[in-house]
Structures are given as C-alpha cells and as structure tokens.
Design an enzyme around this catalytic site. Structure first.
Site, PDB file in Angstrom:
ATOM      1  CE  LYS A 197      48.359  23.518  24.434  1.00 12.79           C
ATOM      2  NZ  LYS A 197      48.415  22.444  25.558  1.00 12.79           N
ATOM      3  CD  GLU A 221      41.836  36.508  32.933  1.00 11.14           C
ATOM      4  OE1 GLU A 221      42.328  36.922  34.293  1.00 11.14           O
ATOM      5  OE2 GLU A 221      41.385  37.389  32.480  1.00 11.14           O
ATOM      6  N   GLY A 237      52.223  23.122  24.622  1.00  7.54           N
ATOM      7  CA  GLY A 237      52.154  24.283  24.610  1.00  7.54           C
ATOM      8  C   GLY A 237      53.253  24.919  23.254  1.00  7.54           C
ATOM      9  CB  CYS A 253      46.014  31.910  39.411  1.00  9.26           C
ATOM     10  SG  CYS A 253      44.267  32.030  38.856  1.00  9.26           S
ATOM     11  N   GLY A 275      50.138  24.664  21.012  1.00 11.09           N
ATOM     12  CA  GLY A 275      49.485  25.861  21.556  1.00 11.09           C
ATOM     13  C   GLY A 275      50.152  26.890  20.557  1.00 11.09           C
ATOM     14  CD  GLU A 316      51.515  31.978  39.870  1.00 11.34           C
ATOM     15  OE1 GLU A 316      51.829  31.951  38.709  1.00 11.34           O
ATOM     16  OE2 GLU A 316      50.197  32.044  40.006  1.00 11.34           O
ATOM     17  N   GLY A 365      48.173  18.623  23.210  1.00  6.90           N
ATOM     18  CA  GLY A 365      49.594  18.437  22.699  1.00  6.90           C
ATOM     19  C   GLY A 365      50.297  19.602  23.389  1.00  6.90           C
TER      20      GLY A 365
HETATM   21  O1  TXE Z   1      52.053  26.895  32.406  1.00  5.79           O
HETATM   22  P1  TXE Z   1      52.015  27.172  31.092  1.00  5.79           P
HETATM   23  P2  TXE Z   1      53.071  25.842  33.297  1.00  5.79           P
HETATM   24  C1  TXE Z   1      51.874  29.568  36.598  1.00  5.79           C
HETATM   25  C2  TXE Z   1      52.554  28.931  37.559  1.00  5.79           C
HETATM   26  C3  TXE Z   1      53.228  27.818  37.214  1.00  5.79           C
HETATM   27  C4  TXE Z   1      53.713  28.355  35.647  1.00  5.79           C
HETATM   28  C5  TXE Z   1      54.179  27.483  34.806  1.00  5.79           C
HETATM   29  O2  TXE Z   1      53.373  29.635  38.290  1.00  5.79           O
HETATM   30  O3  TXE Z   1      54.382  27.258  37.971  1.00  5.79           O
HETATM   31  O4  TXE Z   1      52.693  29.194  35.587  1.00  5.79           O
HETATM   32  O5  TXE Z   1      53.161  26.565  34.615  1.00  5.79           O
HETATM   33  C6  TXE Z   1      50.038  26.232  27.077  1.00  5.79           C
HETATM   34  N1  TXE Z   1      52.193  28.891  23.112  1.00  5.79           N
HETATM   35  N2  TXE Z   1      50.549  29.108  36.049  1.00  5.79           N
HETATM   36  O6  TXE Z   1      54.313  25.812  32.555  1.00  5.79           O
HETATM   37  O7  TXE Z   1      53.077  26.894  30.165  1.00  5.79           O
HETATM   38  C7  TXE Z   1      50.032  24.841  27.683  1.00  5.79           C
HETATM   39  O8  TXE Z   1      50.487  23.847  26.948  1.00  5.79           O
HETATM   40  C8  TXE Z   1      50.839  28.660  23.164  1.00  5.79           C
HETATM   41  C9  TXE Z   1      49.459  29.849  36.688  1.00  5.79           C
HETATM   42  O9  TXE Z   1      52.452  24.579  33.074  1.00  5.79           O
HETATM   43  O10 TXE Z   1      51.682  28.555  30.846  1.00  5.79           O
HETATM   44  C10 TXE Z   1      48.978  25.065  28.658  1.00  5.79           C
HETATM   45  O11 TXE Z   1      47.879  24.653  27.900  1.00  5.79           O
HETATM   46  N3  TXE Z   1      50.250  27.939  24.254  1.00  5.79           N
HETATM   47  C11 TXE Z   1      48.254  29.580  35.981  1.00  5.79           C
HETATM   48  C12 TXE Z   1      48.807  26.680  28.921  1.00  5.79           C
HETATM   49  O12 TXE Z   1      49.588  27.178  27.836  1.00  5.79           O
HETATM   50  C13 TXE Z   1      51.128  27.754  25.462  1.00  5.79           C
HETATM   51  C14 TXE Z   1      47.791  27.874  35.755  1.00  5.79           C
HETATM   52  C15 TXE Z   1      49.302  27.059  30.370  1.00  5.79           C
HETATM   53  O13 TXE Z   1      50.597  26.416  30.258  1.00  5.79           O
HETATM   54  C16 TXE Z   1      52.660  27.668  25.173  1.00  5.79           C
HETATM   55  C17 TXE Z   1      49.103  27.417  35.382  1.00  5.79           C
HETATM   56  C18 TXE Z   1      52.970  28.824  24.351  1.00  5.79           C
HETATM   57  N4  TXE Z   1      54.147  29.225  23.693  1.00  5.79           N
HETATM   58  C19 TXE Z   1      50.338  27.642  35.669  1.00  5.79           C
HETATM   59  N5  TXE Z   1      53.436  27.395  26.145  1.00  5.79           N
HETATM   60  C20 TXE Z   1      47.280  30.310  36.573  1.00  5.79           C
HETATM   61  N6  TXE Z   1      47.021  31.620  36.119  1.00  5.79           N
HETATM   62  O14 TXE Z   1      46.107  29.803  36.980  1.00  5.79           O
HETATM   63  C21 TXE Z   1      52.635  26.633  26.996  1.00  5.79           C
HETATM   64  N7  TXE Z   1      51.457  26.783  26.446  1.00  5.79           N
END
Ligand code: TXE
Length: 490
Positions: free
Chosen positions: A180, A255, A213, A289, A217, A390, A211
C-alpha cells in the site's frame, strides 16, 4: 495515458489486473501545486485486502520456486522500463506530490529503477551460512526461505522511491506482496502495476491496494496470514503498528521519523558545507526523514554561517513544481502545510527567533497551492519543541555550541536517532563522533550519499531493523537451521 489534463481514476492492482474497490468507495486525490482534485483512488476495505492476499497466496508456490536468474531478469526489466518512462513518471510524481519535477527526474525515479536493479543483482549474490559441529559428525546449514505473503506500507514524501525500496527486495527474495502506497501520493505506485505487467512479473506476485492508513493499512497489519510488515512513516503510526503486530508475532521493519543534527565545525570545508547544508535542509521541501533539521554550528563561525546561510537560502525559488527553475515546490497536502505552519507559529513562545521565511507563498496562477518559504529559526534551548519534534517541512533551527562535548550532547539529546551529519577535517573528532552519535547513519563531510549495499535505518524512536543490501534480503527471508548428523567414518 494522458496524465496532465484529465481526471485520473486509480484502481487497485490485484492478480495482475486493475480492479475497482469492492464497495465502489473512492477518495479524492489532490494536486498540491494548485489544491485541485485531479483524480480518485480506491478507499479499499478489508475485502479488497483479502482479495489481494488470496492472489498473493496463490502465486507464492510458483514464485518462490522460480530460479534466481528468472527473478533477477524480471526485476532488471522493471528497472529498464522505469528508466524508459522516466519523463512520464517524473511528471506524475511531481504532480501527485508537489516536488520539483527536476528532483523527481534526477532523484526519485532513477532511484526507483536502481532499487530494482540493485536487488536484481543482490539476489544472485545472496548466500547463507553453514556450521560444522566438529566432534559430533554433524553439519548445519541455514536455509533462507521466503516468508510467504508480506505487507509493505510506504509514505508520501518519496513515493516511488520508498515503495520500490521495500517491494524490490521482497519480490527478489521470493515473497508475494500486499503493498500500500500512501493515499496522499498513490499515482506512481499505480503506474508501476502496468510496468510490472509489461516486464512479465507473474500475476499475484505484487498486489497493490490503495486507501487510508487507518482502514486499508490497518487491514494489512491485522491480516492473520500476512506474517511480515515493512513500514516507513511517522513514529506514532509505527508504534500503533507494532502494538498490533507484536502479539501476532509478525516480523517487523519500521523506518520512522528523525530529528537529525547537522554538526558544523570550523575546521571543515566551508563552501562545500554551506552548499550541502542548503540541500540537506530544504530538499523535497524538507520532507525527507534524513534532512538535517537541527543545525548546530561551532561558536567561532556561527555569525558568519548565519549570514551566509540566510543569503543562500534567500536565493531559493519557491514555485510551481513543474517549472524547471523551481527549487522548492509545494508541500504535500493542505493538512501537512497547516502542521508545519503550526510549528512556525509557536516559534516565539518557544524562545525562537525567525531569521528567514516563516510565511506562506502565493504562486502566480497556482494561488491555491500549498507553498511555504524556506524557514530558518534561531533557538537557544534544545528542549524546545522545535528542536525535539519532527516538523518534516522546510523549517530548520540554528544553534551554536562551544565544545565537542556540548555538540555531542546536543546532537544526542532527542528521542530520535536516524541520521547525523558531521562537518570536520579532524580525524580524531570524526572517529569519536562517529562512534558516539546515537544514529543509524552518520555522514561525514557529505549528506545523503547512499550506497545501496549499506544498512539503512534508525536507532531510538527512529525505528527497528535495517533495510538495504543483504539486510533487506535477510528481513524478507526466514532462516531455518538444518542439522544433519552422519555416521562417523569407520
Ligand atoms: O504518515 P503516516 P503521515 C512523519 C512526518 C509526518 C508524520 C505524519 O513527521 O508529519 O509522520 O505523516 C499508512 N496502519 N513522516 O500521517 O500516517 C499511511 O496510509 C497501517 C515521516 O502522513 O505514518 C501511509 O501509507 N498503516 C516519514 C503510511 O502509513 C497506516 C514519512 C505512512 O503514513 C496506519 C512520512 C495504520 N494505523 C511521514 N496509519 C519518514 N520516516 O520518511 C497510516 N498508515
């Protein structure tokens, strides 16, 4: 496919076919450069994930028994096709994410191809160990078998780059996948499905469900038969996933976020440091990141650095991502822009002083896009939220230090431990910092120079496990010890 003009409907990719979500439920997909909806994506449910799982499970027996040469050839073909379509994919990535098209063309898409090419080669060199139990007439060898059906969940900041960083080793190791991409940037993962078909990847090896998360997810993470999850995203989300996956005894690679120090000593190469620091602060609108979001500068050059850095940053052009002279494009979403701005809003209360930027930018003909000035904030207390949380946008903090001990203390004084950058030409300092920095990756006199053979990942709250090279192939295989005792020679 006409990408730039019409509305795009993205579909799930299950068993080699493009299918609607079972409940015919859709989400809007936004173009961050102008804030307009330009497509729809499936709002997939548990049923869609189940269909993807069934396709993957069906394909597994055959895929896990293909020769390494066959797998390697298909992965190489995918890499070639990505490069052949580089302009098209870069335009798609830029439109979906808001990143400058040049960045997508020079970094994101070539790297997606390299990910496939790297693991096409790596799988042919991957081997396991044997241990002779001397004195027992026994020989042990380790079988490294694919896990089965694995789940890969990726974020929006480097969409195709990070998606392929997971799926290439998973496929190479003989697994079948339910994957996903982020719902915020689904486009290039969708386009990858077509490329996989063209490259001859057998049906069901890779299944892509789109879809949210919290629903799609979550359905992948809770699926009882999906035995490994590779996730990149926010630290909070990583914690939620770990909570579900741990009691189900799933293998987990996480990660997560970072708050990386960029430590600048007076004895380093100043010009190279200055140019690189602009990049490590604001590349991809600061949404990487690995960005060095906390800049720590030795006191003796602090004022000079501050002046020169502001000067260089003021030359960056914020603009429409599809213009070739844009340095800083749009942030990924309206919600993310709000989140990043909320940190700028608290700067003064947190004892910070905005040295440059801080405001939204209105771009002509793209007035509803999500643009923000590159922002530099001077802080004096490392405990402020600006230095501890962050932000993940074009915002960096500046702080000075007097001694090596203080620099090291400040660098490590956060809950994250993803990467660190060090600027110095002192060998002893290089070694001492390299050993003592609490980070998964330390760059000395460079930034984001990636050799795909090296372990990639973070310490502390930045994650669990490592990706990259054979580490990734180890993650996506289950080691089994075979112990054979034989009769002693008479
Ligand atoms: O990321 P999410 P978000 C950090 C950055 C950002 C914050 C939130 O600080 O502001 O995270 O970003 C899926 N079960 N990073 O909310 O939610 C989601 O659909 C399973 C750092 O956009 O973590 C997406 O595919 N899956 C980072 C993926 O997880 C779930 C890069 C990442 O989304 C889920 C991005 C769940 N409960 C944001 N909830 C890096 N380390 O590079 C969400 N997802």
């Amino acid at each position: 496919m006409e990408l730039m003009s019409k509305m795009m409907t993205i579909k799930n990719y299950i068993n080699g076919e493009f299918v609607n979500p079972t409940q015919d439920n859709w989400l809007d997909n936004y173009n961050p450069s102008n804030g307009e909806i330009y497509g729809q994506i499936p709002n997939s449910t548990q049923d869609d994930v189940e269909n993807a799982y069934q396709a993957a499970a069906k394909a597994f027996l055959s895929w896990s028994n293909t020769t390494l040469e066959e797998r390697s050839n298909i992965l190489s073909k995918i890499a070639d096709l990505i490069l052949q379509k580089i302009d098209f994919l870069a335009a798609a990535e830029s439109k979906d994410n808001g990143k400058p098209i040049l960045l997508a063309k020079q970094v994101d898409i070539p790297r997606a191809a390299s990910n496939f090419q790297f693991f096409a080669n790596a799988i042919t060199q991957f081997s396991s160990e044997s241990h002779e139990s001397v004195g027992f007439n026994a020989m042990n060898f380790t079988l490294r078998q694919p896990i089965g059906v694995v789940g890969c969940i990726s974020p929006w900041n480097l969409p195709l780059y990070l998606f392929t960083w997971k799926i290439a080793p998973a496929i190479a190791a003989g697994n079948c996948l339910v994957a996903k991409p982020s719902e915020i940037t689904p486009m290039t993962a969708y386009l990858l499905g077509e490329i996989c078909n063209e490259a001859g990847l057998p049906k069901g090896v890779l299944n892509i469900v789109h879809g949210l998360g919290t629903s799609t997810g979550q359905a992948i993470v809770t699926h009882p038969k999906i035995k490994a999850i590779s996730f990149t995203g926010g630290t909070k989300t990583g914690a939620q996933i770990a909570k579900i996956a741990a009691p189900m005894f799933k293998k987990l690679s996480l990660e997560l976020g970072g708050k990386n120090p960029n430590i600048i000593f007076a004895d380093g190469d100043y010009d190279k440091m200055l140019t690189t620091t602009v990049r490590s602060s604001f590349s991809n609108q600061g949404q990487i990141c690995l960005c060095g979001s906390r800049i720590l500068v030795e006191e003796s050059i602090y004022e000079k650095f501050k002046f020169d850095f502001i000067q260089k940053v003021s030359e960056l052009k914020v603009g429409n991502p599809s213009s070739l002279d844009t340095n800083i494009g749009a942030l990924v979403s309206a919600a993310h822009l709000q989140k990043v701005k909320s940190y700028i809003d608290i700067a003064e209360n947190e004892g910070g002083k905005i040295l440059f930027g801080g405001d939204s930018v209105t771009v002509k003909n793209f007035e509803n896009g999500y643009y923000l000035q590159p922002t530099i904030i001077e802080v004096s207390d490392n405990n402020c939220r600006l230095n501890q949380e962050e932000i993940f946008g074009p915002v960096v903090t500046l702080m000075s230090f007097k001694t090596d001990e203080e620099a090291l203390f400040l660098a490590n004084d956060v809950k994250y431990g993803l990467s660190a950058t060090l600027w110095t030409n002192n060998l002893n300092r290089t070694m001492q910092f390299s050993k003592q920095l609490q980070a998964g990756i330390v760059w000395v006199n460079t930034w984001m120079l990636r050799d795909l053979r090296t372990p990639f990942g973070g310490a502390k709250d930045s994650g669990v496990g490592r990706e990259g090279g054979f580490e990734a192939l180890r993650f996506f295989t289950e080691p089994k010890n075979i112990c054979i005792q034989y009769e002693s020679p008479s």
